[in-house]
Design a protein around this motif. Structure first.
Motif, PDB file in Angstrom:
ATOM      1  N   LEU A 144       1.006   4.153   7.197  1.00 50.50           N
ATOM      2  CA  LEU A 144       0.574   3.254   6.141  1.00 50.50           C
ATOM      3  C   LEU A 144      -0.902   3.489   5.859  1.00 50.50           C
ATOM      4  O   LEU A 144      -1.667   3.832   6.760  1.00 50.50           O
ATOM      5  CB  LEU A 144       0.781   1.800   6.553  1.00 50.50           C
ATOM      6  N   MET A 145      -1.323   3.299   4.602  1.00 51.56           N
ATOM      7  CA  MET A 145      -2.729   3.432   4.233  1.00 51.56           C
ATOM      8  C   MET A 145      -3.131   2.154   3.505  1.00 51.56           C
ATOM      9  O   MET A 145      -2.937   2.014   2.298  1.00 51.56           O
ATOM     10  CB  MET A 145      -2.925   4.659   3.331  1.00 51.56           C
ATOM     11  N   ASN A 177      -5.187  -0.768  10.951  1.00 47.52           N
ATOM     12  CA  ASN A 177      -4.833   0.206   9.923  1.00 47.52           C
ATOM     13  C   ASN A 177      -5.824   0.147   8.763  1.00 47.52           C
ATOM     14  O   ASN A 177      -6.307   1.177   8.289  1.00 47.52           O
ATOM     15  CB  ASN A 177      -3.408  -0.068   9.437  1.00 47.52           C
ATOM     16  N   ARG A 178      -6.117  -1.052   8.295  1.00 47.42           N
ATOM     17  CA  ARG A 178      -7.092  -1.199   7.209  1.00 47.42           C
ATOM     18  C   ARG A 178      -8.469  -0.714   7.660  1.00 47.42           C
ATOM     19  O   ARG A 178      -9.203  -0.095   6.875  1.00 47.42           O
ATOM     20  CB  ARG A 178      -7.178  -2.662   6.778  1.00 47.42           C
ATOM     21  N   GLY A 211       0.829  -1.195   0.000  1.00 48.25           N
ATOM     22  CA  GLY A 211       0.000   0.000   0.000  1.00 48.25           C
ATOM     23  C   GLY A 211       0.862   1.243   0.000  1.00 48.25           C
ATOM     24  O   GLY A 211       2.096   1.167  -0.033  1.00 48.25           O
ATOM     25  N   TRP A 212       0.217   2.375   0.042  1.00 51.87           N
ATOM     26  CA  TRP A 212       0.929   3.647   0.020  1.00 51.87           C
ATOM     27  C   TRP A 212       1.288   4.089   1.432  1.00 51.87           C
ATOM     28  O   TRP A 212       0.525   3.862   2.375  1.00 51.87           O
ATOM     29  CB  TRP A 212       0.091   4.710  -0.673  1.00 51.87           C
ATOM     30  N   ARG A 213       2.433   4.722   1.575  1.00 50.23           N
ATOM     31  CA  ARG A 213       2.946   5.176   2.872  1.00 50.23           C
ATOM     32  C   ARG A 213       3.290   6.668   2.773  1.00 50.23           C
ATOM     33  O   ARG A 213       3.968   7.088   1.839  1.00 50.23           O
ATOM     34  CB  ARG A 213       4.192   4.376   3.242  1.00 50.23           C
ATOM     35  N   VAL A 214       2.803   7.439   3.724  1.00 49.98           N
ATOM     36  CA  VAL A 214       3.036   8.885   3.735  1.00 49.98           C
ATOM     37  C   VAL A 214       4.450   9.154   4.274  1.00 49.98           C
ATOM     38  O   VAL A 214       4.790   8.731   5.377  1.00 49.98           O
ATOM     39  CB  VAL A 214       1.997   9.611   4.608  1.00 49.98           C
ATOM     40  N   TRP A 253      -9.482  12.675   4.290  1.00 50.10           N
ATOM     41  CA  TRP A 253      -8.064  12.282   4.218  1.00 50.10           C
ATOM     42  C   TRP A 253      -7.378  12.530   5.555  1.00 50.10           C
ATOM     43  O   TRP A 253      -6.660  11.665   6.064  1.00 50.10           O
ATOM     44  CB  TRP A 253      -7.386  13.048   3.089  1.00 50.10           C
ATOM     45  N   ASP A 254      -7.598  13.700   6.137  1.00 48.45           N
ATOM     46  CA  ASP A 254      -7.007  14.019   7.435  1.00 48.45           C
ATOM     47  C   ASP A 254      -7.531  13.074   8.517  1.00 48.45           C
ATOM     48  O   ASP A 254      -6.774  12.629   9.384  1.00 48.45           O
ATOM     49  CB  ASP A 254      -7.325  15.465   7.828  1.00 48.45           C
ATOM     50  N   LEU A 255      -8.828  12.778   8.481  1.00 44.29           N
ATOM     51  CA  LEU A 255      -9.407  11.856   9.457  1.00 44.29           C
ATOM     52  C   LEU A 255      -8.730  10.500   9.377  1.00 44.29           C
ATOM     53  O   LEU A 255      -8.371   9.906  10.403  1.00 44.29           O
ATOM     54  CB  LEU A 255     -10.907  11.708   9.205  1.00 44.29           C
ATOM     55  N   MET A 256      -8.539   9.995   8.164  1.00 44.43           N
ATOM     56  CA  MET A 256      -7.863   8.712   8.005  1.00 44.43           C
ATOM     57  C   MET A 256      -6.461   8.747   8.582  1.00 44.43           C
ATOM     58  O   MET A 256      -6.021   7.806   9.263  1.00 44.43           O
ATOM     59  CB  MET A 256      -7.806   8.329   6.524  1.00 44.43           C
ATOM     60  N   GLN A 257      -5.720   9.838   8.334  1.00 39.87           N
ATOM     61  CA  GLN A 257      -4.359   9.933   8.838  1.00 39.87           C
ATOM     62  C   GLN A 257      -4.327  10.017  10.362  1.00 39.87           C
ATOM     63  O   GLN A 257      -3.445   9.427  11.010  1.00 39.87           O
ATOM     64  CB  GLN A 257      -3.653  11.142   8.227  1.00 39.87           C
TER      65      GLN A 257
END
Length: 348
Positions: free
Chosen positions: A192-193, A321-322, A183-186, A299-303
Motif C-alpha cells: 500500500l502507498m 505505511n503513511r 490509496g494506490w496498491r502495487v 520510489w524504490d526506497l518507499m517500496q
C-alpha cells in the motif's frame, strides 16, 4: 525477539479485566511482529503480514462473537465495519469493478459461554467456547481503476483497521475508534502507498452510520490522479548506494537520539526491525532492490520501507505505511535541494 503468543482466554463478565491484560501484554517495548516465510510471501503476498492470519467474512459472521461494553451494549462488529465501507465505496465509485475483500486478523480472544464456566478445559465442547479477534484489517481494490506507475501495475485500494485494544470495554459504551484508508496498491507485492489525504487515522463514532458517512467524506476529499502523480514523481530522483547507506545509518542513529533533538527532526516511527528488513530488501528484493543497478530511486526506497512496514502489528500498520511515504517524499526534496534543513539530516 521471541514469538509471543497472541491468544488469551476470558470468561463472560471479565471483558474489563481482559482489556487491561492485553494492554499489559502489548507494551511499547514490543515493536514488531512475527515475519512469515519468504516462500509464503512470494506465493501469496498480503497487504499486511506480521502475525496475522487470513479469515473470510463468512467466518467472522458465523464463528465470532461480538464483544460488549460494561453496560452490555454491543460494540460495532468487524463485519459491520467492513460492510459499511464497502457500501460507501460502491455508492461513491458507482459502476466500477471491485475485487474481493481481503481480511487479516490477529490477537485471538478465547472465552466460554456462561453454562461452561465450571467445566475443566478438557471437558469443553465446541459449543461451549467463544472466540473473537481483537485486531482486524481489511482491504479491497477497484479492478477497473488501475494504472501503470514506474513500470508497475497499481490499483486503487480501500480498507480499514479496527483494534479493540483501544476501547475501554469494561466501561459504559463510548465512541469507538476506527481507521479508514484509500490509496494506490502495487499489484506485484501488494504494497500500500498511503498519503495524508488518504488516511483517516483516528475516526471516533457512535454508530455504523457514522462510519459510512465518514468514508464518503474521505473518498470525496481524495484525488486519485493527483495522488498518483505525486507518487510517480518519486521514480525520477535517484539514490546512490552511498546515499542509501547514509540514510540507513541515520535511521539507526535516529532511534537513539534524545527527545530534545528528535523534536527538531521529521517524525519517523519505523522500528529497528523495519530498518533491518528494508536494508535486506535493498540487496534481495527482486522488484525494488539494486538488481544489478548502480542506484535505486526514491520510489524504490518507499517500496522497500513499505514492504518492511508490513511486519508491523495491525494497530500500527497504517501510520507506519503513511510515514514511509512521507519519508520518501522528504528524502526526494532533500536530494533536490528543496528541504535540506529537515530531511537533509538523513543525508548528511
Amino acid at each position: 525477539m521471541e514469538t509471543m503468543t497472541n491468544e488469551l482466554t476470558v470468561i463472560p463478565g471479565t471483558i474489563g479485566m481482559m482489556t487491561r491484560m492485553m494492554d499489559v501484554i502489548n507494551t511499547e517495548e514490543i515493536e514488531d511482529a512475527v515475519i512469515v516465510s519468504e516462500e509464503e510471501q512470494e506465493e501469496h503476498p498480503n497487504f499486511i503480514e506480521s502475525n496475522t492470519s487470513g479469515i473470510t467474512l463468512e467466518e467472522l459472521e458465523s464463528n465470532c462473537i461480538v464483544p460488549s461494553f460494561g453496560d452490555n451494549q454491543l460494540t460495532i462488529s468487524h463485519q459491520t465495519f467492513i460492510h459499511r465501507i464497502e457500501e460507501a465505496a460502491r455508492t461513491y465509485f458507482t459502476g466500477e469493478n471491485f475485487g474481493n475483500t481481503e481480511i487479516r486478523v490477529s490477537h485471538r480472544i478465547l472465552g466460554r459461554v456462561p453454562g461452561a464456566l465450571t467445566k475443566k478445559k478438557e471437558e469443553l465442547k465446541p459449543e461451549d467456547e467463544t472466540i473473537y479477534y481483537q485486531r482486524m484489517a481489511f482491504c479491497f481494490h477497484i479492478r477497473s481503476m488501475s494504472r501503470m506507475m514506474n513500470g508497475e501495475e497499481v490499483h486503487l485500494c480501500i480498507g480499514g483497521v479496527r483494534s479493540l485494544n483501544e476501547e475501554n470495554l469494561y466501561n459504559r459504551k463510548s465512541p469507538e475508534k476506527f481507521k479508514i484508508f484509500i490509496g494506490w496498491r502495487v499489484k506485484v507485492c501488494s504494497n500500500l502507498m498511503l498519503t495524508n489525504d488518504g488516511l483517516t487515522g483516528r475516526l471516533e463514532v457512535m454508530s455504523d452510520a457514522d462510519i459510512y458517512s465518514s468514508a464518503l467524506r474521505l473518498f470525496q476529499d481524495f484525488n486519485p490522479e493527483q495522488n498518483l502523480r505525486l507518487l510517480e514523481n518519486l521514480g525520477r530522483t535517484k539514490i546512490s548506494q552511498e546515499q542509501f547507506c547514509q540514510i540507513i545509518g541515520r535511521l539507526r542513529l535516529y532511534q537513539a537520539l534524545p527527545a530534545s533533538q528528535l523534536g527538531e527532526l521529521p517524525k519517523v516511527i519505523l522500528g529497528d526491525s523495519n530498518v533491518n528488513a528494508a536494508t535486506k530488501g535493498y540487496i534481495e528484493n527482486p522488484n525494488f532492490g539494486l538488481r544489478g543497478r548502480g542506484n535505486i530511486s526514491c520510489w524504490d526506497l518507499m517500496q522497500l520501507l513499505n514492504d518492511a512496514a508490513k511486519q508491523s502489528y495491525i494497530d500500527k500498520f497504517l501510520e507506519r505505511n503513511r510515514n514511509c511515504t512521507d519519508f520518501a517524499i522528504g528524502i526526494q526534496k532533500a536530494l533536490n535541494g528543496e528541504d535540506a534543513e529537515n530531511y537533509g539530516w538523513f543525508l548528511s
